[in-house]
Design a protein around this motif. Structure first.
Motif: not given
Length: 314
Positions: A106-110
Motif C-alpha cells: 500500500a505504501s508503493g514499495r514492491v
C-alpha cells in the motif's frame, strides 16, 4: 506550562497509573486478557457476538506453512498480514497486488516473494508480539476504505477508537494516518487524533502529537464537523464487545468499509489515553459517572442511550 497533578485530577484526567490500578486491574481479569490480546481469538469472539469483522483468509502458525501462502490466499492478491499478538500497528503489512517484480504494498514499495515470506517468518518468531514470544501470522481481507473523511485522510486507512466501560461507550476519536505516520493510524508516529462528540458523532477538534490543530497539516482540510455515518450502529457494535470478553475497560477499534460498512478491527484491554487530549476532556469523570449509574440489569440499548445523553461536549 504543564498542569499540576491536582489540576489534572480536578478536570477528571485519567493517568496511566489510575487506568492500570482502578480500571484494568480491577475490571479486566487476567484470564480473559488472551481474548483481546490474540487477534484470532478476538475475531472468533466477535463473530459469535454478531459483530462484523474483516474476512480471515488463513493463519500461518509455523515456518513450514509459509510455503502454502498462495494456497491460503486462493488467488487473492490483495490482503493484509497481521501478527496475531502484535501492538501499535507494528508488523502489519498491507499488500495491494502483485506484478512481475513482486508484491506491491500500500505504501508503493514492491517486495520480492522471498522478502514477503521473510517478513512472515519474522512475525512467527515473535518480533512484533506483545511479549516477545512466538506468534502466528494472520492473512486478512483488505478493507476498502469508505471515503467519509473527504480530503482529511490522504494516505492509509483511518479508524475509530471507542473507549467502552462496563458496556457503555465512554469517549471516542478518529485516528487519521498521514504521510508522516507512513500511512498508519498511530498517533505516536505522527497520525492525527480527531475528538468525536459521543452524542452526535461529529468530530470536534484535532491533535497531532501534543498540539491542537484545526486543519490537516498536509492537505489543509478542516478537521471539525465531520459526521460519522451509522453512529448509533457503531456505538452498538462497541457496547456489544463488553459481554463476550468479560472485560470492563476496553478500547474498540472500528474501520469503515465502502461495501460492508463499519467493521471491528481489534480490541485493546489497555487502550492509550490520548483520546482525552483529542476530546479536551477527562476520562475519569465519565468513568465515575458510569460506575455510579450502570447496573447488571441494564440492557445494551440503555447503555448506549446513557452515553448519547450524558457525554456531549464538556
Amino acid at each position: 506550562m504543564i498542569a499540576s497533578p491536582r489540576k489534572l485530577a480536578r478536570r477528571g484526567i485519567l493517568g496511566i497509573n489510575g487506568r492500570n490500578t482502578r480500571y484494568v486491574a480491577d475490571g479486566n481479569p487476567r484470564r480473559r486478557m488472551p481474548l483481546v490480546n490474540d487477534k484470532v481469538k478476538t475475531k472468533e469472539l466477535a463473530r459469535e457476538a454478531g459483530v462484523p469483522v474483516p474476512e480471515l483468509y488463513g493463519v500461518i502458525e509455523m515456518q513450514a506453512q509459509i510455503k502454502r501462502l498462495r494456497h491460503m490466499l486462493d488467488e487473492k492478491r490483495s490482503f493484509v498480514i497481521k501478527p496475531a499478538c502484535g501492538a501499535q500497528g507494528d508488523g502489519i503489512m498491507v499488500v495491494e497486488g502483485e506484478n512481475r517484480k513482486g508484491w506491491r504494498l500500500a505504501s508503493g514499495r514492491v517486495l520480492s516473494d522471498r522478502a514477503l515470506r521473510h517478513h512472515i517468518s519474522n512475525v512467527l518468531s515473535g518480533m512484533y508480539s506483545l511479549n516477545g514470544l512466538q506468534d502466528v501470522a494472520m492473512l486478512e481481507e483488505t478493507v476498502r476504505f469508505a471515503d467519509i473523511f473527504g480530503g482529511v485522510a490522504e494516505a492509509g486507512v483511518p479508524d475509530l477508537r471507542i473507549i467502552v466501560y462496563r458496556g457503555v461507550p465512554t469517549m471516542a476519536m478518529a485516528r487519521i494516518p498521514t504521510r508522516e505516520s507512513d500511512g498508519k493510524a498511530n498517533l505516536h508516529k505522527g497520525g492525527i487524533g480527531l475528538g468525536i462528540d459521543i452524542s452526535t458523532g461529529l468530530t470536534t477538534l484535532g491533535v497531532q502529537y501534543d498540539r491542537v490543530i484545526d486543519d490537516h497539516p498536509e492537505s489543509g482540510a478542516p478537521l471539525r464537523g465531520i459526521q460519522m455515518p451509522e453512529w448509533r450502529a457503531i456505538l452498538d457494535m462497541s457496547a456489544r464487545c463488553h459481554g463476550p470478553t468479560g472485560l470492563d475497560y476496553l478500547g474498540v477499534d472500528i474501520v469503515f468499509d465502502e461495501m460492508r460498512g463499519p467493521l471491528l478491527l481489534e480490541l485493546n484491554a489497555r487502550p492509550g489515553l490520548a483520546v482525552q487530549l483529542a476530546n479536551c476532556d477527562g476520562l475519569d469523570r465519565r468513568l465515575l459517572l458510569i460506575a455510579d449509574w450502570v447496573r447488571p440489569e441494564h440492557t445494551q440499548d440503555e447503555r448506549v442511550d446513557f452515553a448519547l445523553h450524558s457525554f456531549g461536549p464538556p
